[in-house]
Design an enzyme around this catalytic site. Structure first.
Site, PDB file in Angstrom:
ATOM      1  N   TYR A 154       0.860  -1.189   0.000  1.00 28.78           N
ATOM      2  CA  TYR A 154       0.000   0.000   0.000  1.00 28.78           C
ATOM      3  C   TYR A 154       0.890   1.231   0.000  1.00 28.78           C
ATOM      4  O   TYR A 154       1.837   1.325   0.779  1.00 28.78           O
ATOM      5  CB  TYR A 154      -0.893  -0.003   1.246  1.00 28.78           C
ATOM      6  N   ASP A 255       9.308   2.947  -0.204  1.00 29.18           N
ATOM      7  CA  ASP A 255       8.228   3.606   0.527  1.00 29.18           C
ATOM      8  C   ASP A 255       8.410   3.288   2.007  1.00 29.18           C
ATOM      9  O   ASP A 255       7.991   2.243   2.490  1.00 29.18           O
ATOM     10  CB  ASP A 255       6.869   3.137   0.019  1.00 29.18           C
ATOM     11  N   LYS A 283       4.064   9.466   8.624  1.00 25.78           N
ATOM     12  CA  LYS A 283       3.874   8.898   9.969  1.00 25.78           C
ATOM     13  C   LYS A 283       4.896   9.450  10.981  1.00 25.78           C
ATOM     14  O   LYS A 283       4.761  10.588  11.387  1.00 25.78           O
ATOM     15  CB  LYS A 283       3.842   7.376   9.873  1.00 25.78           C
TER      16      LYS A 283
HETATM   17  C1  LIG Z   1       0.390   4.929   5.648  1.00 25.74           C
HETATM   18  C2  LIG Z   1       1.132   4.640   4.419  1.00 25.74           C
HETATM   19  C3  LIG Z   1       1.048   5.458   3.277  1.00 25.74           C
HETATM   20  C4  LIG Z   1       0.068   6.607   3.179  1.00 25.74           C
HETATM   21  O1  LIG Z   1       0.331   7.625   4.089  1.00 25.74           O
HETATM   22  P1  LIG Z   1      -0.891   8.625   4.473  1.00 25.74           P
HETATM   23  O2  LIG Z   1      -0.240   9.625   5.382  1.00 25.74           O
HETATM   24  O3  LIG Z   1      -1.933   7.788   5.113  1.00 25.74           O
HETATM   25  O4  LIG Z   1      -1.357   9.244   3.208  1.00 25.74           O
HETATM   26  C5  LIG Z   1       1.874   5.182   2.213  1.00 25.74           C
HETATM   27  N1  LIG Z   1       2.724   4.148   2.240  1.00 25.74           N
HETATM   28  C6  LIG Z   1       2.843   3.339   3.309  1.00 25.74           C
HETATM   29  C7  LIG Z   1       3.835   2.229   3.290  1.00 25.74           C
HETATM   30  C8  LIG Z   1       2.036   3.538   4.422  1.00 25.74           C
HETATM   31  O5  LIG Z   1       2.126   2.707   5.468  1.00 25.74           O
END
Ligand SMILES: *Cc1c(COP(=O)(O)O)cnc(C)c1O
Length: 459
Positions: A154, A255, A283
């Site tokens: 994701y 990511d 985060k």
């Molecule tokens: C949470 C997450 C996202 C998206 O971040 P948001 O601040 O919710 O838009 C993208 N990539 C990874 C791996 C994530 O865990």
């Protein structure tokens, strides 16, 4: 709540959460502002949270929970950490948004580039914006159109990334597991066609894909440790295959929105010795306020406007309160060299306890854990052997849901989906660990005597 078969004990009251959920559903789709919060895959009423301190959440009915979601990752120091609170209230005295550059943005950029061995970084307001912008940058830099992602990974909710995506999409879509690409309505097939999908931890699959289409691929984006299909840990062979895509002129994008500053002070990239071209964060980098970022070597980052031709902007990007929270969080992490060891020790004890208690209860569970990230997959497979979306999807989501409710009714707030990681914070101590393992034992005992067939069907 129906279908989970929990009869164990008198559950804490949920009247206020129920009333708020009813009101919320009238004015917000599904009553929540992010799908997994609705408890759809585990059933029952989502708890509306009133406050959070340290390792604890308190809901609208006054019930306290030991928290294992940590706002889905940001709260590595625990909630309401004094250093973060002081930094925010200090920043607050000087105004909340300028729409012009400020000193804290420089300070946080200096700290992030130093810790992550990148040259330059650009701040956004969410992880979604970070990955979306990094991909636009990769396309602008390479002049190519295609991107490659992995099933069940994701990367936020930008159109081209909602293809075979993990997180809430693994349980919340009608049709559920195995949803075909694209994984959301409203994403044109033409967009989805620019995203190629490969299986995580399948080096041959990736090599084959790159042999066929490599010259058209702008970037390969991946979670260096997956949290969004439940925890999946990469094999060394897969990491090597990922680095081979750079020989084909594609950019490798790690990511690290979840793993950055989570798996080590230098992220998964540092911990696993990766050499990505670009890294995305979110985060933890915002310490609980809305922040994302992407960065890499100057040659690539200088393609971003106003230096270069790739446009990307944000009204609240580099927001002074968010920068203050991020700075305080990262400085606190850096000042405590043992912190990551403590987090890992706690999580390993939780993981070992889970394995032992599940075996004693005769409940098939396969645990994946690294650092302070952990997922127990409810399936009969050796620990550590769940390595892909396909493996994860074999889990018994009904057993997970019943176990989740058993924990919740005993004051443990676990992630409300089989396909998520839980997060341990620096505020979790032996007291919380013992209470958690007691609840784990009782919730596992409840499972025996619950009719959970047919396997894999959601309540
Ligand atoms: C949470 C997450 C996202 C998206 O971040 P948001 O601040 O919710 O838009 C993208 N990539 C990874 C791996 C994530 O865990």
């Amino acid at each position: 709540m129906t279908g989970t078969g929990i009869t164990a004990q008198t559950s804490p009251p949920t009247e206020r959460s129920e009333a708020l959920f009813t009101r919320a559903r009238t004015v917000t789709p599904g009553g929540v502002n992010s799908p997994v919060r609705a408890f759809k895959s585990v059933g029952g009423t989502p708890r509306f949270i009133r406050e959070a301190h340290g390792a604890y959440l308190t809901d609208a009915d006054g019930t306290r929970f030991i928290d294992y979601i940590g706002s889905w990752g940001p709260m590595i120091l625990g909630h309401d950490h004094p250093a973060v609170r002081e930094a925010i209230s200090d920043a607050l005295q000087y105004g909340t948004s300028f729409g012009a550059p400020g000193e804290r943005e420089v300070e946080l950029a200096e700290l992030v580039t130093r810790l992550t061995h990148t040259d330059k970084v650009r701040f956004t307001s969410s992880g979604t914006e970070a990955t979306m912008s990094a991909l636009r940058l990769a396309r602008g830099f390479t002049g190519r159109k295609l991107i490659v992602k992995f099933r069940g990974n994701y990367h936020g909710h930008a159109d081209g990334l909602l293809v075979e995506a993990g997180s809430g999409l693994m349980t919340n879509l009608d049709g559920g597991l195995g949803a075909a690409a694209p994984s959301s309505a409203g994403v044109p097939e033409e967009y989805a066609a620019l995203t190629l999908v490969s299986e995580y931890n399948d080096p041959q699959g990736l090599d084959t894909l790159m042999a066929e289409r490599g010259a058209e691929v702008a970037a390969v984006i991946f979670e260096p440790v997956v949290g969004n299909a439940g925890v999946l840990i990469p094999t060394p062979e897969f990491l090597e295959a990922l680095h081979r895509v750079q020989n084909a002129g594609a950019l490798l994008i790690a990511d690290e929105v979840m793993t950055g500053f989570r798996l080590s002070l230098n992220g998964a990239t540092g911990r696993l010795g990766l050499r990505p071209d670009l890294i995305c964060w979110g985060k933890i980098i915002g310490g609980g306020l809305p922040v994302g970022a992407y960065g890499g070597r100057a040659e690539v980052m200088d393609f971003v406007s106003p230096q270069g031709p790739v446009y990307q902007a944000g009204t609240l990007s580099g927001n002074p309160l968010a920068m203050a929270a991020g700075l305080a969080t990262l400085r606190t992490l850096e000042a405590d060299p043992d912190l990551y060891t403590r987090l890992e020790t706690y999580t390993t004890r939780l993981s070992d306890g889970l394995k032992t208690l599940a075996a004693e209860a005769g409940v098939p569970v396969s645990v994946n854990q690294i650092g302070s990230m952990l997922t127990p997959f409810f399936q009969d497979a050796p620990h550590g052997s769940v390595r892909s979306y396909t493996d994860a999807a074999r889990s018994d989501t009904r057993a997970f849901a019943a176990w989740f409710q058993g924990l919740l009714s005993r004051g443990i707030y676990w992630a409300p989906s089989q396909f998520e990681s839980i997060f341990v914070s620096a505020a979790h101590t032996g007291v919380e660990l013992d209470a958690t393992l007691q609840a784990v034992r009782a919730a596992l005992a409840d499972l025996n005597g619950t009719d959970l067939s047919p396997k894999g069907v959601q309540p």
